[in-house]
Design a protein around this motif. Structure first.
Motif, PDB file in Angstrom:
ATOM      1  N   ASN A 203       0.854  -1.184   0.000  1.00 15.14           N
ATOM      2  CA  ASN A 203       0.000   0.000   0.000  1.00 15.14           C
ATOM      3  C   ASN A 203       0.890   1.233   0.000  1.00 15.14           C
ATOM      4  OD1 ASN A 203      -2.244  -1.619   0.148  1.00 15.14           O
ATOM      5  ND2 ASN A 203      -2.536  -1.351   2.325  1.00 15.14           N
ATOM      6  N   ILE A 204       0.527   2.221  -0.829  1.00 16.84           N
ATOM      7  CA  ILE A 204       1.277   3.478  -0.911  1.00 16.84           C
ATOM      8  C   ILE A 204       0.257   4.592  -0.683  1.00 16.84           C
ATOM      9  CG2 ILE A 204       2.837   4.890  -2.299  1.00 16.84           C
ATOM     10  CD1 ILE A 204       3.152   2.416  -4.177  1.00 16.84           C
ATOM     11  N   GLY A 205       0.133   5.056   0.536  1.00 18.20           N
ATOM     12  CA  GLY A 205      -0.896   6.051   0.848  1.00 18.20           C
ATOM     13  C   GLY A 205      -2.264   5.455   0.580  1.00 18.20           C
ATOM     14  N   ASN A 206      -3.053   6.099  -0.285  1.00 19.29           N
ATOM     15  CA  ASN A 206      -4.384   5.561  -0.605  1.00 19.29           C
ATOM     16  C   ASN A 206      -4.370   4.676  -1.860  1.00 19.29           C
ATOM     17  OD1 ASN A 206      -3.985   7.648  -2.374  1.00 19.29           O
ATOM     18  ND2 ASN A 206      -5.999   8.555  -2.119  1.00 19.29           N
ATOM     19  N   ILE A 207      -3.201   4.297  -2.319  1.00 19.60           N
ATOM     20  CA  ILE A 207      -3.058   3.332  -3.419  1.00 19.60           C
ATOM     21  C   ILE A 207      -2.894   1.951  -2.788  1.00 19.60           C
ATOM     22  CG2 ILE A 207      -1.664   2.615  -5.394  1.00 19.60           C
ATOM     23  CD1 ILE A 207      -3.072   5.306  -5.807  1.00 19.60           C
TER      24      ILE A 207
ATOM     25  N   SER B 239      -2.410  -2.443  -7.285  1.00 19.15           N
ATOM     26  CA  SER B 239      -2.907  -1.434  -8.220  1.00 19.15           C
ATOM     27  C   SER B 239      -1.924  -1.291  -9.370  1.00 19.15           C
ATOM     28  CB  SER B 239      -3.064  -0.081  -7.523  1.00 19.15           C
ATOM     29  OG  SER B 239      -4.059  -0.141  -6.539  1.00 19.15           O
ATOM     30  N   VAL B 240      -2.437  -1.056 -10.562  1.00 10.64           N
ATOM     31  CA  VAL B 240      -1.598  -0.947 -11.754  1.00 10.64           C
ATOM     32  C   VAL B 240      -1.379   0.518 -12.090  1.00 10.64           C
ATOM     33  CG1 VAL B 240      -1.484  -1.444 -14.241  1.00 10.64           C
ATOM     34  CG2 VAL B 240      -2.396  -3.150 -12.656  1.00 10.64           C
ATOM     35  N   GLY B 241      -0.129   0.831 -12.438  1.00 10.61           N
ATOM     36  CA  GLY B 241       0.206   2.202 -12.795  1.00 10.61           C
ATOM     37  C   GLY B 241       1.102   2.275 -14.013  1.00 10.61           C
ATOM     38  N   LEU B 242       1.215   3.487 -14.545  1.00 12.00           N
ATOM     39  CA  LEU B 242       2.051   3.776 -15.699  1.00 12.00           C
ATOM     40  C   LEU B 242       3.142   4.741 -15.265  1.00 12.00           C
ATOM     41  CD1 LEU B 242       2.470   3.519 -18.799  1.00 12.00           C
ATOM     42  CD2 LEU B 242       0.987   5.515 -19.029  1.00 12.00           C
ATOM     43  N   VAL B 243       4.402   4.388 -15.509  1.00  4.61           N
ATOM     44  CA  VAL B 243       5.529   5.228 -15.097  1.00  4.61           C
ATOM     45  C   VAL B 243       5.578   6.470 -15.981  1.00  4.61           C
ATOM     46  CG1 VAL B 243       8.035   5.346 -14.849  1.00  4.61           C
ATOM     47  CG2 VAL B 243       6.827   3.238 -14.268  1.00  4.61           C
ATOM     48  N   LYS B 244       5.561   7.639 -15.337  1.00  2.00           N
ATOM     49  CA  LYS B 244       5.603   8.914 -16.044  1.00  2.00           C
ATOM     50  C   LYS B 244       6.990   9.541 -16.025  1.00  2.00           C
ATOM     51  CE  LYS B 244       1.452   9.417 -17.493  1.00  2.00           C
ATOM     52  NZ  LYS B 244       1.277   9.403 -18.932  1.00  2.00           N
ATOM     53  N   ASP B 245       7.773   9.293 -14.957  1.00  2.00           N
ATOM     54  CA  ASP B 245       9.106   9.887 -14.851  1.00  2.00           C
ATOM     55  C   ASP B 245       9.962   9.055 -13.910  1.00  2.00           C
ATOM     56  OD1 ASP B 245      11.060  11.934 -15.384  1.00  2.00           O
ATOM     57  OD2 ASP B 245      10.694  12.704 -13.370  1.00  2.00           O
TER      58      ASP B 245
ATOM     59  N   GLU C 138      16.358   7.648  -7.791  1.00  2.00           N
ATOM     60  CA  GLU C 138      15.611   6.575  -7.142  1.00  2.00           C
ATOM     61  C   GLU C 138      14.130   6.893  -7.031  1.00  2.00           C
ATOM     62  OE1 GLU C 138      17.181   4.391  -4.119  1.00  2.00           O
ATOM     63  OE2 GLU C 138      19.190   4.410  -4.951  1.00  2.00           O
ATOM     64  N   GLU C 139      13.738   8.111  -7.411  1.00  7.55           N
ATOM     65  CA  GLU C 139      12.340   8.524  -7.320  1.00  7.55           C
ATOM     66  C   GLU C 139      11.612   8.234  -8.633  1.00  7.55           C
ATOM     67  OE1 GLU C 139      10.728  12.208  -5.123  1.00  7.55           O
ATOM     68  OE2 GLU C 139      11.009  12.802  -7.218  1.00  7.55           O
ATOM     69  N   ILE C 140      10.470   7.570  -8.515  1.00  5.21           N
ATOM     70  CA  ILE C 140       9.689   7.184  -9.689  1.00  5.21           C
ATOM     71  C   ILE C 140       8.311   7.813  -9.576  1.00  5.21           C
ATOM     72  CG2 ILE C 140       8.741   5.242 -10.995  1.00  5.21           C
ATOM     73  CD1 ILE C 140      10.961   3.516  -9.650  1.00  5.21           C
ATOM     74  N   THR C 141       7.880   8.520 -10.624  1.00  4.32           N
ATOM     75  CA  THR C 141       6.550   9.124 -10.664  1.00  4.32           C
ATOM     76  C   THR C 141       5.636   8.204 -11.460  1.00  4.32           C
ATOM     77  OG1 THR C 141       7.543  11.319 -10.619  1.00  4.32           O
ATOM     78  CG2 THR C 141       5.242  11.192 -11.290  1.00  4.32           C
ATOM     79  N   ILE C 142       4.515   7.821 -10.833  1.00  6.73           N
ATOM     80  CA  ILE C 142       3.613   6.835 -11.418  1.00  6.73           C
ATOM     81  C   ILE C 142       2.185   7.360 -11.413  1.00  6.73           C
ATOM     82  CG2 ILE C 142       2.727   4.474 -11.209  1.00  6.73           C
ATOM     83  CD1 ILE C 142       5.257   3.944  -9.457  1.00  6.73           C
ATOM     84  N   LEU C 143       1.501   7.174 -12.541  1.00  8.50           N
ATOM     85  CA  LEU C 143       0.069   7.453 -12.626  1.00  8.50           C
ATOM     86  C   LEU C 143      -0.656   6.138 -12.381  1.00  8.50           C
ATOM     87  CD1 LEU C 143      -2.492   9.088 -13.373  1.00  8.50           C
ATOM     88  CD2 LEU C 143      -2.055   8.437 -15.746  1.00  8.50           C
TER      89      LEU C 143
ATOM     90  N   THR D 283      -1.463  10.583  -9.444  1.00  6.68           N
ATOM     91  CA  THR D 283      -0.026  10.492  -9.689  1.00  6.68           C
ATOM     92  C   THR D 283       0.697  10.615  -8.360  1.00  6.68           C
ATOM     93  OG1 THR D 283      -0.286  11.471 -11.878  1.00  6.68           O
ATOM     94  CG2 THR D 283       1.920  11.508 -10.930  1.00  6.68           C
ATOM     95  N   ILE D 284       1.618   9.675  -8.092  1.00 10.86           N
ATOM     96  CA  ILE D 284       2.402   9.711  -6.862  1.00 10.86           C
ATOM     97  C   ILE D 284       3.878   9.522  -7.189  1.00 10.86           C
ATOM     98  CG2 ILE D 284       0.529   8.815  -5.424  1.00 10.86           C
ATOM     99  CD1 ILE D 284       2.415   6.220  -5.393  1.00 10.86           C
ATOM    100  N   LYS D 285       4.720   9.870  -6.217  1.00  7.70           N
ATOM    101  CA  LYS D 285       6.158   9.619  -6.317  1.00  7.70           C
ATOM    102  C   LYS D 285       6.513   8.582  -5.267  1.00  7.70           C
ATOM    103  CE  LYS D 285       7.250  14.140  -8.123  1.00  7.70           C
ATOM    104  NZ  LYS D 285       8.054  15.343  -8.015  1.00  7.70           N
ATOM    105  N   THR D 286       7.295   7.595  -5.687  1.00  9.86           N
ATOM    106  CA  THR D 286       7.711   6.529  -4.782  1.00  9.86           C
ATOM    107  C   THR D 286       9.075   6.024  -5.235  1.00  9.86           C
ATOM    108  OG1 THR D 286       7.000   4.455  -3.723  1.00  9.86           O
ATOM    109  CG2 THR D 286       6.538   4.690  -6.067  1.00  9.86           C
TER     110      THR D 286
END
Length: 77
Positions: free
Chosen positions: A28-32, A36-42, A46-51, A58-61
């Motif tokens: 679990n990542i916050g309210n995700i 859950s499936v996401g698409l990498v935006k950036d 080591e930081e990955i931005t995912i929709l 969109t979150i950073k993890t």
């Protein structure tokens, strides 16, 4: 410096995550919620931005909370 593979590691973790890859939350990542499936935006260091598609959030993890999702092996895109 080499990489040591142990039987307890997931093969999907070995692949480097890049922009436009699909990923799945392994925790679990916050309210995700997990799985859950996401698409990498950036990817920045080591930081990955995912929709996350289902929540349209969109979150950073980091890569400790996600795993590469090979949609070619999982079903038809």
């Amino acid at each position: 410096m080499g990489f040591i593979f142990t039987p307890f590691m997931k093969l999907d973790k070995i692949k480097a995550i890049k922009v436009e890859d699909y990923v799945v939350a392994t925790k679990n990542i916050g309210n995700i919620v997990e799985r859950s499936v996401g698409l990498v935006k950036d990817v920045s260091g080591e930081e990955i931005t995912i929709l996350f598609i289902g929540k349209n959030i969109t979150i950073k993890t980091d890569n400790n909370h996600i795993s590469f999702l090979d949609i070619k092996k999982r079903g038809k895109p």
